[in-house]
Design a protein around this motif. Structure first.
Motif, short mmCIF file in Angstrom:
data_model
loop_
_atom_site.label_atom_id
_atom_site.label_comp_id
_atom_site.label_asym_id
_atom_site.label_seq_id
_atom_site.Cartn_x
_atom_site.Cartn_y
_atom_site.Cartn_z
N UNK A 117 -25.71 -15.98 -15.77
CA UNK A 117 -26.24 -15.61 -14.35
C UNK A 117 -27.30 -16.31 -13.85
N UNK A 118 -28.14 -16.64 -14.61
CA UNK A 118 -29.41 -17.71 -13.95
C UNK A 118 -28.99 -18.90 -13.75
N UNK A 119 -28.04 -19.53 -14.51
CA UNK A 119 -27.64 -21.07 -14.50
C UNK A 119 -26.91 -21.25 -12.79
N UNK A 120 -26.19 -20.06 -12.75
CA UNK A 120 -25.73 -20.14 -11.40
C UNK A 120 -24.25 -21.03 -11.08
N UNK A 121 -23.87 -21.40 -12.01
CA UNK A 121 -22.66 -22.33 -11.90
C UNK A 121 -21.42 -21.47 -11.33
N UNK A 122 -21.32 -19.95 -11.79
CA UNK A 122 -20.45 -19.22 -11.36
C UNK A 122 -20.37 -19.36 -9.72
N UNK A 123 -21.35 -19.59 -9.21
CA UNK A 123 -21.31 -19.46 -7.68
C UNK A 123 -20.47 -20.42 -7.08
N UNK A 124 -20.18 -21.71 -8.01
CA UNK A 124 -19.44 -22.73 -7.48
C UNK A 124 -19.66 -23.14 -5.84
N UNK A 125 -21.03 -23.42 -5.63
CA UNK A 125 -21.44 -23.75 -4.47
C UNK A 125 -20.97 -25.17 -3.85
N UNK A 126 -20.36 -25.16 -2.74
CA UNK A 126 -19.45 -26.28 -2.17
C UNK A 126 -20.17 -26.35 -0.58
N UNK A 127 -20.70 -27.34 -0.22
CA UNK A 127 -21.35 -27.51 1.10
C UNK A 127 -20.77 -28.91 1.66
N UNK A 128 -19.88 -28.71 2.85
CA UNK A 128 -19.47 -29.58 3.60
C UNK A 128 -20.14 -29.85 4.79
N UNK A 129 -21.07 -30.67 5.04
CA UNK A 129 -21.79 -30.64 6.33
C UNK A 129 -20.88 -30.96 7.42
N UNK A 130 -21.69 -30.41 8.50
CA UNK A 130 -20.90 -30.86 9.93
C UNK A 130 -21.00 -32.37 10.21
N UNK A 131 -19.85 -32.87 10.70
CA UNK A 131 -19.74 -34.35 11.11
C UNK A 131 -19.22 -34.55 12.59
N UNK A 139 -16.08 -32.28 12.39
CA UNK A 139 -15.87 -31.39 11.21
C UNK A 139 -16.99 -30.37 11.63
N UNK A 140 -16.66 -29.14 11.59
CA UNK A 140 -18.00 -28.10 11.56
C UNK A 140 -18.42 -28.10 10.26
N UNK A 141 -19.45 -27.22 10.12
CA UNK A 141 -20.20 -26.92 8.95
C UNK A 141 -19.78 -25.91 8.03
N UNK A 142 -19.26 -26.28 6.74
CA UNK A 142 -18.56 -25.26 5.96
C UNK A 142 -19.19 -25.19 4.61
N UNK A 143 -19.48 -23.89 4.38
CA UNK A 143 -20.15 -23.67 2.98
C UNK A 143 -19.31 -22.61 2.22
N UNK A 144 -19.17 -23.03 0.81
CA UNK A 144 -18.45 -21.93 0.02
C UNK A 144 -19.27 -21.20 -1.28
N UNK A 145 -19.49 -20.16 -1.32
CA UNK A 145 -19.93 -19.54 -2.63
C UNK A 145 -18.82 -18.31 -3.15
N UNK A 146 -19.22 -17.95 -4.37
CA UNK A 146 -18.54 -16.88 -4.70
C UNK A 146 -19.00 -15.57 -4.72
N UNK A 147 -18.38 -14.55 -4.36
CA UNK A 147 -18.84 -13.23 -4.20
C UNK A 147 -18.17 -12.24 -5.18
N UNK A 148 -18.83 -10.95 -5.62
CA UNK A 148 -18.21 -10.17 -6.49
C UNK A 148 -16.77 -9.45 -5.84
N UNK A 149 -15.85 -9.07 -6.47
CA UNK A 149 -14.77 -8.51 -5.92
C UNK A 149 -14.93 -7.01 -5.53
#
Lengths: 525, 525
Positions: A117-131, A139-149
């Motif tokens: 949990x502390x390491x946070x890799x499970x969030x799989x954060x991805x950021x594609x900034x606006x272009x 391109x719009x600003x797009x960001x992804x994380x994982x959330x609990x089911x």
């Protein structure tokens, strides 16, 4: 601590109105105090409503707070002391060393998930900034994380009253992911479940989390589990048990108005391949070690080596002789429940009367209640290929050796196998090419492929896979042991052009937790 | 290239014996040459047997070889030239600019997956080295990578004849993962499918891959798809289409002796929330922009804004007036197929006769075949909460506006929504707290949450989520657009104490591809 025989629902302890039952000490056949009652629809609804109410808060707890909660659970379980071990021994017939080891594994597992949990890799954060100037389209600003089911229903397993039960791997990984958990305790060890459940309940209170983060429902019969799996507030299921049970739950979950994922770890005979050079050089040693693995915990492991495959000949004969001697020398062991013991005797009798399998040896017998008498059988490769019943799991310390005419038949037997948790190669260096021929088949058939070991013993670590193709599990895309188990209870969410003030911390420009992120296709740490 | 109307099975082109059919130009109602025939069980079996035979080789292609294959497919699709665009226009009624854009998206998507394959993060390599001296028990050497699931069945979608069809996102991500693909082409655009299928067939040959890596089966009716999903060699399914179709395939897959995952992207009405301050300041502008999004591609997008939610009042009145004007000014557009056009008219008629929804405006009408006439309806929040039929997707350019009494009713409407691909907030800075109240609900209900945009337009990138809770998809744990889609077709395998000579390259000590690995709990790059 005085056991109360009650349901633990959020912060409350309640007496349900359903069937009453008591645990049985399988070593003596005696009933154990207190009397428990079976939870019904009212208790299920209360627990899942609390879980739903807790969800939005709990899933957004910070990494440190959530990790601390998992560590507090581990501390509280250790704090129960010897009462937990003694109750576990009485309810399961398992020896002290096994339960002490299992407690260590259970608490170590909770602490491993705290680290994850502390390491946070499970969030799989991805950021594609606006272009904004991209051609032909910005391109719009797009960001992804994982959330609990969402709230998860966990079914305690009989064969690991600590490590695969109330605070076992399913509960630990679901809580790590941010999911409230409602456990259905296994009726074979309700006292052990209550002790652990109260430890979690106390950790919830100490960490000032919403009470609905955890509930424990107890009971006998199938209705309780069915009510839980079909409850609209439940969003995923973790289960370890029989193929029949897991398949039934998966079907119930699929038939809901909103189907949900079921992670059922069910059935595996864990084939062991003895390659020619290994057999040439150490057949007797292998035979003896094999029975050591077979007899562990009276064979009541998901990873018990239920099938051995080799080419017939002098090496296999030597292996069988050594294994037969070891089986004959095996004393009986108490099985977990009278039901499991009866099913074991029936499965061994079915093998005996199959006409395809020949008894090689049986272990010593005993008049004590609920005893497992070891067994070793042999069958021909062509018979195994022709008769599906020879692939059925015998839950207990009996194994079947398949004698093949040549390595090509070994390969056909491997291809014929159902999905497995494990596949094992015993090999010498000179067997490398033979092993290489088998490997693609084993990768398709099993979640874990090993060399020169025995499948019993499942390390809790990052690289473990305790899973595999159906019917080993209902979902081969994951594992129920090890840190990757957290991914079972997560889903991705994308945020488009959201103001910084509304973004979750993990996705904000300033990255307050210093998470690893994939930014515009490049990994940033 | 002369279209042949044949099945593409591995390297062969075959004529099937099933029902014959032709594409129809929806703009004219005319049939298009040539005649195609429907593949049957023999063709399915041949294609899946070739896929199985190709699997062990293809899944172990090196990262560079596999990436090069994906890029070769993109090159070959571009190499078809204008014939592809013209056939696509004739079969779909979509305009040239849209199909040219879709070709760019399709080839860009293949090249993105080539980059993803090369980067190798999808392998999720984990190494836990042996700890022979650990107490109380040593640790064995454990290594994990991901492997491909097996041959994948992909169902082409009607509404994106390139980007969600034969070489669309499902095919690209499955090939990237190492899975052979058997496509069932959509019968609305068989010529477009054949052109793209031949491009992939040619890329397979040029890259010297086993022919079974790709097959294209064409046909009408449900039997072909059913035969494919129930074929024992198929290990996963990708589908974009109707809720009925996706749900039926998921059930078929679950009822197999070996159940398999189905990734069906099905049904979404993409709620758009207009927050008070945004409505106060730019209601007319929002109304006009909304209809621009609604009318895109005749509303035939999964992400079409089919539901708008706001508190009643002057702002909403202004929004509705502007939207109504824009709808009235909307000309008709040709829909993809006569069946889709008929279903659209029926769905709009059902809304009209519901007694709960009031027509605000309709677009212009036309006597041309298969035209979509835009529509705008309004209903009260309390009626939406009481009538599930108002949540049903209308596939086409019609949307329903829900007028709520207050923000609390808006929240109840949000909680009442089924799972969605997207949820949109139109907000000003002063709406931040209102948005914050809605956000947890939207995260639970949708795969993508956006501010101040329109849901049509799905960027292909790392952070995209084109997915969401049921019934938006059958599996909320993933996405069908963007680089994370590769994970749908992978499963973990653990290797225990395997000799270096047998380990896959990704797991060897010398890490020849310099992959990022999690070693003993620490990330190494």
């Amino acid at each position: 601590m005085t056991l109360e025989g009650k349901q633990l629902i959020g912060s409350e302890t309640l007496t349900a109105q359903g069937n009453s039952f008591q645990a049985v000490d399988p070593a003596t056949g005696d009933s154990l105090e207190p009397t428990f009652t079976t939870a019904g629809q009212a208790e299920v609804s209360r627990a899942t409503e609390l879980a739903r109410a807790a969800f939005d808060h709990y899933r957004e707890t910070g990494l440190e707070a959530r990790a601390g909660f998992l560590e507090t659970i581990a501390d509280k379980i250790e704090g129960i002391g010897d009462e937990l071990i003694e109750r576990g021994m009485a309810e399961s017939g398992l020896p002290r060393a096994r339960l002490e080891g299992e407690r260590g594994r259970t608490c170590g597992q909770l602490r491993m998930f705290a680290r994850v949990v502390r390491a946070g890799e499970w969030l799989d954060v991805r950021v594609d900034p606006a272009l904004p100037d991209r051609q032909p389209m910005p391109r719009v600003d797009l960001r992804q994380r994982h959330v609990a089911l969402g709230p998860v229903a966990v079914f305690g397993a009989s064969n690991f009253p600590l490590a695969f039960s109330v605070a076992g791997g399913d509960t630990a990984s679901a809580l790590a992911a941010g999911c409230p958990v409602v456990v259905k305790g296994h009726p074979a060890h309700p006292g052990t479940s209550e002790l652990v459940g109260r430890a979690i309940q106390s950790a919830v209170a100490e960490c000032r989390l919403p009470e609905g983060v955890f509930s424990l429902l107890q009971g006998t019969g199938n209705e309780l589990g069915q009510a839980l799996v079909t409850d609209t507030d439940i969003k995923a299921v973790g289960f370890t048990g029989s193929r029949g049970g897991g398949t039934a739950l998966a079907r119930l979950a699929q038939d809901r108005p909103e189907p949900i994922p079921v992670y059922a770890e069910m059935s595996s005979i864990n084939p062991v391949f003895l390659l020619p050079e290994a057999l040439n050089h150490r057949a007797a040693e292998l035979g003896e070690a094999f029975i050591g693995s077979l007899n562990m915990g009276a064979g009541q492991f998901c990873t018990n080596p239920g099938l051995v495959i080799a080419v017939e000949g002098q090496g296999l004969d030597t292996f069988l002789s050594a294994a037969a001697e070891a089986v004959k020398a095996s004393g009986t062991q108490t099985m977990l429940t009278p039901g499991i013991q009866q099913a074991y005797d029936q499965a061994v009798a079915a093998l005996t009367s199959s006409g395809k399998a020949t008894e090689v040896a049986r272990g010593q017998s005993s008049e004590a209640p609920n005893q497992c008498r070891s067994g070793l059988f042999v069958a021909k490769g062509q018979d195994f290929l022709a008769d599906e019943t020879l692939q059925q799991e015998v839950f207990g310390a009996t194994s079947l050796v398949i004698a093949c005419t040549d390595q090509a038949e070994v390969k056909r037997v491997a291809e014929h196998l159902e999905g497995q948790l494990t596949a094992t190669l015993h090999m010498d260096d000179a067997d490398t090419e033979t092993a290489r021929q088998l490997l693609p088949t084993l990768e398709r058939r099993a979640g874990r492929v090993m060399a020169n070991g025995w499948p019993t013993g499942v390390e809790v670590c990052d690289a473990m896979v305790h899973g595999g193709p159906y019917p080993a599990t209902t979902d081969s895309r994951t594992t129920s042991v090890g840190s990757a188990a957290i991914h079972r209870f997560l889903r991705p969410v994308c945020y488009q052009n959201l103001p910084q003030a509304l973004l979750p911390d993990a996705l904000r420009d300033d990255n307050p937790a210093s998470l690893s992120r994939l930014v515009d296709g490049k990994r940033e740490h």
